[in-house]
Design a protein around this motif. Structure first.
Motif, mmCIF file in Angstrom:
data_model
loop_
_atom_site.group_PDB
_atom_site.id
_atom_site.type_symbol
_atom_site.label_atom_id
_atom_site.label_comp_id
_atom_site.label_asym_id
_atom_site.label_seq_id
_atom_site.Cartn_x
_atom_site.Cartn_y
_atom_site.Cartn_z
ATOM 1 N N ALA A 257 0.835 -1.203 0.000
ATOM 2 C CA ALA A 257 0.000 0.000 0.000
ATOM 3 C C ALA A 257 0.870 1.254 0.000
ATOM 4 O O ALA A 257 0.614 2.208 -0.752
ATOM 5 C CB ALA A 257 -0.929 -0.005 1.209
ATOM 6 N N TYR A 258 1.908 1.266 0.831
ATOM 7 C CA TYR A 258 2.808 2.427 0.836
ATOM 8 C C TYR A 258 3.643 2.477 -0.448
ATOM 9 O O TYR A 258 4.026 3.563 -0.898
ATOM 10 C CB TYR A 258 3.698 2.390 2.067
ATOM 11 C CG TYR A 258 2.987 2.878 3.301
ATOM 12 C CD1 TYR A 258 2.690 4.233 3.458
ATOM 13 C CD2 TYR A 258 2.592 2.004 4.303
ATOM 14 C CE1 TYR A 258 2.024 4.693 4.585
ATOM 15 C CE2 TYR A 258 1.921 2.450 5.430
ATOM 16 C CZ TYR A 258 1.646 3.796 5.564
ATOM 17 O OH TYR A 258 0.968 4.252 6.668
ATOM 18 N N SER A 259 3.899 1.318 -1.037
ATOM 19 C CA SER A 259 4.551 1.320 -2.341
ATOM 20 C C SER A 259 3.663 1.994 -3.381
ATOM 21 O O SER A 259 4.142 2.747 -4.242
ATOM 22 C CB SER A 259 4.861 -0.119 -2.778
ATOM 23 O OG SER A 259 5.287 -0.172 -4.110
ATOM 24 N N SER A 260 2.347 1.756 -3.292
ATOM 25 C CA SER A 260 1.422 2.407 -4.220
ATOM 26 C C SER A 260 1.364 3.906 -3.978
ATOM 27 O O SER A 260 1.163 4.686 -4.928
ATOM 28 C CB SER A 260 0.023 1.800 -4.082
ATOM 29 O OG SER A 260 -0.620 2.239 -2.896
ATOM 30 N N VAL A 261 1.526 4.350 -2.722
ATOM 31 C CA VAL A 261 1.580 5.787 -2.430
ATOM 32 C C VAL A 261 2.801 6.409 -3.104
ATOM 33 O O VAL A 261 2.724 7.491 -3.704
ATOM 34 C CB VAL A 261 1.605 6.025 -0.906
ATOM 35 C CG1 VAL A 261 1.810 7.509 -0.588
ATOM 36 C CG2 VAL A 261 0.307 5.536 -0.264
ATOM 37 N N ALA A 262 3.946 5.721 -3.007
ATOM 38 C CA ALA A 262 5.153 6.224 -3.667
ATOM 39 C C ALA A 262 4.966 6.265 -5.185
ATOM 40 O O ALA A 262 5.365 7.233 -5.843
ATOM 41 C CB ALA A 262 6.349 5.351 -3.297
ATOM 42 N N ASN A 263 4.348 5.221 -5.735
ATOM 43 C CA ASN A 263 4.130 5.197 -7.179
ATOM 44 C C ASN A 263 3.143 6.273 -7.621
ATOM 45 O O ASN A 263 3.244 6.797 -8.730
ATOM 46 C CB ASN A 263 3.635 3.816 -7.618
ATOM 47 C CG ASN A 263 4.755 2.807 -7.738
ATOM 48 O OD1 ASN A 263 5.456 2.748 -8.734
ATOM 49 N ND2 ASN A 263 4.945 2.014 -6.690
ATOM 50 N N ALA A 264 2.190 6.619 -6.747
ATOM 51 C CA ALA A 264 1.291 7.729 -7.048
ATOM 52 C C ALA A 264 2.074 9.034 -7.147
ATOM 53 O O ALA A 264 1.742 9.918 -7.946
ATOM 54 C CB ALA A 264 0.203 7.833 -5.981
ATOM 55 N N GLY A 265 3.122 9.156 -6.340
ATOM 56 C CA GLY A 265 3.983 10.325 -6.449
ATOM 57 C C GLY A 265 4.729 10.373 -7.767
ATOM 58 O O GLY A 265 4.971 11.457 -8.324
ATOM 59 N N TYR A 266 5.061 9.185 -8.309
ATOM 60 C CA TYR A 266 5.727 9.156 -9.605
ATOM 61 C C TYR A 266 4.800 9.678 -10.704
ATOM 62 O O TYR A 266 5.255 10.322 -11.664
ATOM 63 C CB TYR A 266 6.177 7.731 -9.947
ATOM 64 C CG TYR A 266 7.104 7.105 -8.933
ATOM 65 C CD1 TYR A 266 7.910 7.892 -8.112
ATOM 66 C CD2 TYR A 266 7.173 5.722 -8.773
ATOM 67 C CE1 TYR A 266 8.759 7.321 -7.182
ATOM 68 C CE2 TYR A 266 8.024 5.142 -7.843
ATOM 69 C CZ TYR A 266 8.804 5.949 -7.044
ATOM 70 O OH TYR A 266 9.632 5.383 -6.116
ATOM 71 N N PHE A 267 3.496 9.377 -10.583
ATOM 72 C CA PHE A 267 2.541 9.910 -11.551
ATOM 73 C C PHE A 267 2.573 11.439 -11.589
ATOM 74 O O PHE A 267 2.308 12.047 -12.625
ATOM 75 C CB PHE A 267 1.128 9.443 -11.212
ATOM 76 C CG PHE A 267 0.813 8.045 -11.659
ATOM 77 C CD1 PHE A 267 0.743 7.734 -13.004
ATOM 78 C CD2 PHE A 267 0.578 7.041 -10.739
ATOM 79 C CE1 PHE A 267 0.446 6.443 -13.430
ATOM 80 C CE2 PHE A 267 0.279 5.753 -11.148
ATOM 81 C CZ PHE A 267 0.215 5.453 -12.492
ATOM 82 N N CYS A 268 2.876 12.040 -10.439
ATOM 83 C CA CYS A 268 2.863 13.507 -10.366
ATOM 84 C C CYS A 268 3.927 14.135 -11.266
ATOM 85 O O CYS A 268 3.806 15.312 -11.632
ATOM 86 C CB CYS A 268 3.056 13.973 -8.915
ATOM 87 S SG CYS A 268 1.615 13.682 -7.868
ATOM 88 N N LEU A 269 4.985 13.404 -11.596
ATOM 89 C CA LEU A 269 5.962 13.932 -12.554
ATOM 90 C C LEU A 269 5.287 14.191 -13.899
ATOM 91 O O LEU A 269 5.482 15.249 -14.512
ATOM 92 C CB LEU A 269 7.125 12.957 -12.735
ATOM 93 C CG LEU A 269 8.316 13.112 -11.778
ATOM 94 C CD1 LEU A 269 8.016 12.446 -10.454
ATOM 95 C CD2 LEU A 269 9.569 12.513 -12.399
ATOM 96 N N ALA A 270 4.486 13.215 -14.347
ATOM 97 C CA ALA A 270 3.790 13.397 -15.625
ATOM 98 C C ALA A 270 2.723 14.487 -15.509
ATOM 99 O O ALA A 270 2.521 15.268 -16.450
ATOM 100 C CB ALA A 270 3.155 12.078 -16.057
ATOM 101 N N PHE A 271 2.037 14.559 -14.352
ATOM 102 C CA PHE A 271 1.026 15.610 -14.178
ATOM 103 C C PHE A 271 1.668 16.992 -14.237
ATOM 104 O O PHE A 271 1.138 17.909 -14.876
ATOM 105 C CB PHE A 271 0.307 15.436 -12.841
ATOM 106 C CG PHE A 271 -0.424 14.126 -12.686
ATOM 107 C CD1 PHE A 271 -0.819 13.397 -13.804
ATOM 108 C CD2 PHE A 271 -0.726 13.622 -11.424
ATOM 109 C CE1 PHE A 271 -1.484 12.187 -13.668
ATOM 110 C CE2 PHE A 271 -1.394 12.432 -11.279
ATOM 111 C CZ PHE A 271 -1.772 11.710 -12.400
ATOM 112 N N ALA A 272 2.794 17.147 -13.567
ATOM 113 C CA ALA A 272 3.484 18.439 -13.588
ATOM 114 C C ALA A 272 3.986 18.776 -14.988
ATOM 115 O O ALA A 272 3.942 19.936 -15.419
ATOM 116 C CB ALA A 272 4.650 18.422 -12.592
#
Length: 543
Positions: free
Chosen positions: A328-343
């Protein structure tokens, strides 16, 4: 006089609007039913499986007729999505449904993922608890809602899909009434999910107050600045609500409890397909260019959310022994990786690299998550759910292929080649660096190395430590072992194939979206002008 003239022409105006506009939206052309067939099939299948449950003598046991129908529906939906010929992007139902190549890929991923979940659930003891007729119906409804979200071109269509998915998942998470963890997870998910939906609604209301439209293509008219607080606050609320659904920190508090308390097959469905769909919604909104001018505020927001999510997910995953909470915390970190594309998209909405990296990483993460939770469910079969890392000791000798498959998926999460996760993170970094997001890219690299520690700790338990009396017992029957081996092998092959050859489908995709033509609103002067034309017997309102 002009007002009397308008009142006299009102019946003609209404008649013309009904003929040219209303019926085209209520009863679209036959092309719509062909291209949107994957959604319609899942909705019809959910009703059929629900009706079949009425004839089931024991409602507590699996309803295999419903399961057969659901498997066939998902297979047919995936086949139609793959074989659909989309000549050009087209909008239906007032931009409520956009049919383009993004929709086609989304339909394919969701249909195959739902089919994979149904097949895996039929193999294990804990998975068969999901095969009750009403639960299968809810799973199909949830998948249909995800497809509606991915194809929505305006807010109302998106919100219908979101609520169809969310309400179904609230029930599915808490169906184990005798499980304290399951009920706790369902209550937390329901309360926080309802709050997130309310935040999204409030954001949409403020956006509508600013521009008078809820279509994503009209968001380019927004003026996101301090001088226009409605637009700024509306966009912030909308993205905060979506961040909850994607489990981006600090909106992630529900994820560890829900992942731990839910059935492992259902957790895999949520971790893969729900996050995939929300990422597609982000891409559709950000590709529309949220207003003109400088988007520094949006870039800073995604920068902060991404950095915080990567740090929280990487650090908190180190202190948990529960395998599902760790993922679950790994998925939180991966959600942060998505933010690179969002930015990157917020900085340049036309960036093809950002769209390619976002879609490829969303598909790759869906494959890895689905495979990882399938293997975990294989380990849990005939044992208590929510295994600890210590209980995987000796699994390398007891279940060598299961241990190998989980190793592949963990390497993928960490971004180690030749597994698919490497290409996903590489494309994210490439698009972020090209948009000048150097600091966030450095944070991703550093904390990816840190998160590698808790992935390696699981591998050490499986391969380098002997079995103990606390190890999970490998007492599944041959049917379970052979079925789960085949499904895990499919996920492993997909991960390695993408990792070796790259996500070519994302590079060759047409990312243009359909935009419905605006309807011209005629005022009094327009009507009088047209009335003076000798050959104009009826006033037409072009679409």
């Amino acid at each position: 006089m002009s007002s009397n003239f308008m009142m006299s022409r009102l019946p003609e105006i209404v008649k013309d609007a009904i003929q040219n506009r209303l019926w085209n939206d209520i009863l679209p052309s036959s092309e719509f039913y062909i291209l949107a067939a994957p959604i319609l099939l899942l909705l019809i299948g959910s009703l059929i499986t629900m009706i079949l449950g009425v004839f089931k003598t024991d409602p507590e046991k699996p309803c295999y007729p419903s399961w057969y129908v659901a498997v066939f529906i998902c297979f047919a939906s995936a086949a139609l999505a793959i074989t659909a010929k989309i000549k050009a992007p087209v909008a239906f139902l007032g931009s409520g449904v956009l049919i383009d190549e993004i929709s086609s890929v989304s339909f394919t991923v969701i249909a195959i993922g739902t089919l994979f979940t149904l097949m895996a659930s039929s193999m294990t003891a804990i998975g068969k608890q999901l095969l009750r007729s009403e639960l299968i119906s809810l799973l199909l409804m949830s998948a249909a809602g995800l497809m509606i979200m991915c194809s929505a071109g305006e807010f109302l269509g998106f919100f219908i899909g979101l609520e169809l998915t969310s309400i179904s998942l609230y029930v599915l998470v808490g169906y184990q009434r005798k499980s304290f963890q399951g009920m706790e997870a369902a209550i937390k998910y329901f309360i926080l999910g309802a709050a997130a939906s309310a935040i999204i609604l409030m954001g949409a209301a403020l956006i509508y107050a600013s521009i008078g439209s809820l279509r994503f293509s009209d968001f380019r008219n927004l003026n996101i600045s301090v001088n226009n607080p409605f637009s700024l606050l509306g966009v912030l609320l909308l993205f905060c609500g979506l961040s909850f659904k994607l489990a981006i920190a600090p909106f992630h508090s529900w994820a560890p409890d829900v992942y731990q308390g839910a059935n492992s097959h259902l957790t895999g469905f949520m971790a893969s397909l729900v996050k995939f769909s929300i990422a597609i919604v982000f891409m559709r909104i950000l590709s529309s260019s949220l207003g003109e001018g400088n988007h520094t505020s949006l870039i800073v927001m995604f920068w902060i959310l991404g950095a915080f999510s990567i740090v929280v997910g990487s650090l908190f995953g180190l202190v948990h022994n529960s395998l599902k909470r760790m993922l679950a915390y790994s998925s939180v970190a991966n959600a942060g990786y998505f933010c690179l594309a969002f930015a990157s998209l917020a900085s340049n909405p036309t960036s093809l690299e950002a769209k390619q990296s976002l879609l490829s990483y969303a598909v790759i993460y869906a494959v890895l998550s689905m495979g990882a939770f399938t293997v975990i469910a294989w380990f849990e079969d005939s044992n208590r759910e929510d295994l600890l890392k210590e209980e995987l000791s000796g699994m390398g000798s007891k279940k060598p292929f299961a241990a190998f498959a989980l190793t592949v998926f963990l390497f993928g999460f960490a971004g180690i080649p030749p597994v698919a996760g490497f290409f996903g993170k590489f494309f994210l970094l490439l698009s972020a660096v090209n948009q000048g997001l150097i600091g966030l890219s450095i944070i991703l690299v550093v904390f990816s190395c840190l998160s590698l520690y808790y992935y390696l700790s699981v591998m050490v338990e499986m391969w380098f430590k002997p079995s103990t009396r606390y190890s999970a017992q490998s007492n599944q029957n041959s049917e379970t072992n052979s079925g789960m081996l085949i499904l895990s092998l499919i996920a492993v092959i997909a991960s390695l194939f993408i990792g070796i050859f790259g996500p070519r489908w994302a590079l060759n995709l047409d990312y243009s979206q359909a935009v419905e033509k605006n309807m011209r609103i005629l005022n009094t002067a327009d009507i009088i002008k047209e009335q003076t034309q000798a050959d104009a017997s009826v006033i037409h309102y072009p679409r």
